[in-house]
Design a protein around this motif. Structure first.
Motif, PDB file in Angstrom:
ATOM      1  N   THR A 189      -6.359   6.902   2.916  1.00  0.00           N
ATOM      2  CA  THR A 189      -7.738   6.532   2.564  1.00  0.00           C
ATOM      3  C   THR A 189      -8.285   5.521   3.564  1.00  0.00           C
ATOM      4  OG1 THR A 189      -7.306   6.944   0.226  1.00  0.00           O
ATOM      5  CG2 THR A 189      -9.205   5.572   0.739  1.00  0.00           C
ATOM      6  N   THR A 190      -7.466   4.529   3.902  1.00  0.00           N
ATOM      7  CA  THR A 190      -7.878   3.525   4.890  1.00  0.00           C
ATOM      8  C   THR A 190      -8.152   4.180   6.234  1.00  0.00           C
ATOM      9  OG1 THR A 190      -6.594   1.822   3.752  1.00  0.00           O
ATOM     10  CG2 THR A 190      -7.207   1.374   6.036  1.00  0.00           C
TER      11      THR A 190
ATOM     12  N   LYS B 184     -12.335   1.289  -3.228  1.00  0.00           N
ATOM     13  CA  LYS B 184     -11.442   2.444  -3.396  1.00  0.00           C
ATOM     14  C   LYS B 184      -9.964   2.049  -3.337  1.00  0.00           C
ATOM     15  CE  LYS B 184     -11.566   7.130  -3.159  1.00  0.00           C
ATOM     16  NZ  LYS B 184     -11.995   7.908  -4.278  1.00  0.00           N
ATOM     17  N   VAL B 185      -9.579   1.201  -2.395  1.00  0.00           N
ATOM     18  CA  VAL B 185      -8.163   0.881  -2.214  1.00  0.00           C
ATOM     19  C   VAL B 185      -7.749  -0.328  -3.058  1.00  0.00           C
ATOM     20  CG1 VAL B 185      -6.367   0.254  -0.557  1.00  0.00           C
ATOM     21  CG2 VAL B 185      -8.119   1.917   0.084  1.00  0.00           C
TER      22      VAL B 185
ATOM     23  N   LYS C  76      -6.285  -3.075  -2.402  1.00  0.00           N
ATOM     24  CA  LYS C  76      -4.940  -3.584  -2.132  1.00  0.00           C
ATOM     25  C   LYS C  76      -4.947  -4.348  -0.826  1.00  0.00           C
ATOM     26  CE  LYS C  76      -2.470  -0.090  -4.691  1.00  0.00           C
ATOM     27  NZ  LYS C  76      -1.787   1.174  -4.594  1.00  0.00           N
TER      28      LYS C  76
ATOM     29  N   ALA D 228      -5.405  -3.128   3.469  1.00  0.00           N
ATOM     30  CA  ALA D 228      -6.332  -2.073   3.896  1.00  0.00           C
ATOM     31  C   ALA D 228      -7.328  -2.602   4.927  1.00  0.00           C
ATOM     32  CB  ALA D 228      -7.062  -1.491   2.690  1.00  0.00           C
TER      33      ALA D 228
ATOM     34  N   MET E 227       0.842  -1.190   0.000  1.00  0.00           N
ATOM     35  CA  MET E 227       0.000   0.000   0.000  1.00  0.00           C
ATOM     36  C   MET E 227       0.882   1.247   0.000  1.00  0.00           C
ATOM     37  SD  MET E 227      -3.336  -0.886   2.409  1.00  0.00           S
ATOM     38  CE  MET E 227      -2.709   0.093   3.701  1.00  0.00           C
ATOM     39  N   LYS E 228       0.427   2.251  -0.716  1.00  0.00           N
ATOM     40  CA  LYS E 228       1.126   3.535  -0.756  1.00  0.00           C
ATOM     41  C   LYS E 228       0.564   4.435   0.341  1.00  0.00           C
ATOM     42  CE  LYS E 228       2.005   3.175  -5.668  1.00  0.00           C
ATOM     43  NZ  LYS E 228       1.711   3.649  -6.999  1.00  0.00           N
TER      44      LYS E 228
ATOM     45  N   LYS F 277      -1.021   7.174   0.074  1.00  0.00           N
ATOM     46  CA  LYS F 277      -2.400   7.563  -0.268  1.00  0.00           C
ATOM     47  C   LYS F 277      -3.393   6.488   0.187  1.00  0.00           C
ATOM     48  CE  LYS F 277      -5.335   8.107  -4.233  1.00  0.00           C
ATOM     49  NZ  LYS F 277      -5.567   7.474  -5.485  1.00  0.00           N
ATOM     50  N   ASP F 278      -3.022   5.225  -0.002  1.00  0.00           N
ATOM     51  CA  ASP F 278      -3.900   4.116   0.396  1.00  0.00           C
ATOM     52  C   ASP F 278      -4.055   4.058   1.918  1.00  0.00           C
ATOM     53  OD1 ASP F 278      -4.127   3.257  -2.306  1.00  0.00           O
ATOM     54  OD2 ASP F 278      -2.213   2.211  -2.118  1.00  0.00           O
TER      55      ASP F 278
END
Length: 193
Positions: A8-9, A57-58, A60, A63, A1-2, A4-5
């Motif tokens: 978001t999480t 949304k993620v 990945k 999350a 995960m980046k 941003k991820d």
């Protein structure tokens, strides 16, 4: 995960936590009992949209596990033991694995994932069942009397386990299906996912 991820999480975890708090409040108000027996089921009903948005949304691995870890950490710091953290984390990890099997796009697997994730909210009750005397001692140390303790305790028996698990699964299915409907009909149409 980046990064941003992870952010978001974090946002969806805060939203989930708010709905979990609302679910707990509704459960206490409906049952007039502080044991919060039905809080996990009501949470499963309310939070399906947030969960499905996170998954879509993620998309990945990690999350869902991260969300479960944060919720488990809340259980831990709010006075529950590691026995409340571990089931939450394990349910989140297994939910993440299930959603990943469908590449986070299978409606069926995402719904199954949500059902398993929702069972993780039983963690504080599991602690009550597995460490009953320690749980009672903890409440008494906080200044609660035995009348309160008896109201809070949920006995470990087939009836209670069946009702709790059944209610969570039914509410997770309804909440998850509603969440999937909102995601596909409104959030995707609005370009939000």
């Amino acid at each position: 995960m980046k990064v941003k991820d992870i952010i978001t999480t974090g946002i969806y975890t805060v939203l989930y936590f708010i709905l979990m708090s609302l679910g707990t409040l509704i459960a206490v108000l409906l049952t007039h009992n502080p044991n919060m027996k039905f809080a996990p089921a009501i949470t499963a009903l309310l939070a399906g949209t947030v969960y499905m948005l996170l998954v879509v949304k993620v998309q990945k691995f990690g999350a869902i596990t991260l969300m479960a870890a944060v919720l488990g950490l809340f259980f831990l710091v709010s006075g529950h033991s590691m026995l409340a953290f571990i089931p939450s984390l394990l349910c989140g990890l297994l939910a993440d694995v299930i959603a990943k099997l469908g590449r986070y796009q299978s409606k069926f697997l995402n719904l199954l994932s949500y059902c398993l994730f929702s069972l993780g909210n039983l963690a504080p009750i599991i602690m009550m069942w597995t460490m009953k005397q320690a749980y009672i001692s903890q409440l008494l140390a906080k200044g609660k009397d035995m009348a309160y303790v008896h109201k809070v305790l949920i006995n470990f028996d087939l009836g209670n386990v069946s009702v709790l698990v059944g209610a969570i699964l039914i509410c997770a299915i309804v909440g998850g299906l509603f969440g999937q409907h909102l995601v596909s009909k409104h959030f995707k149409a609005a370009g939000l996912v």
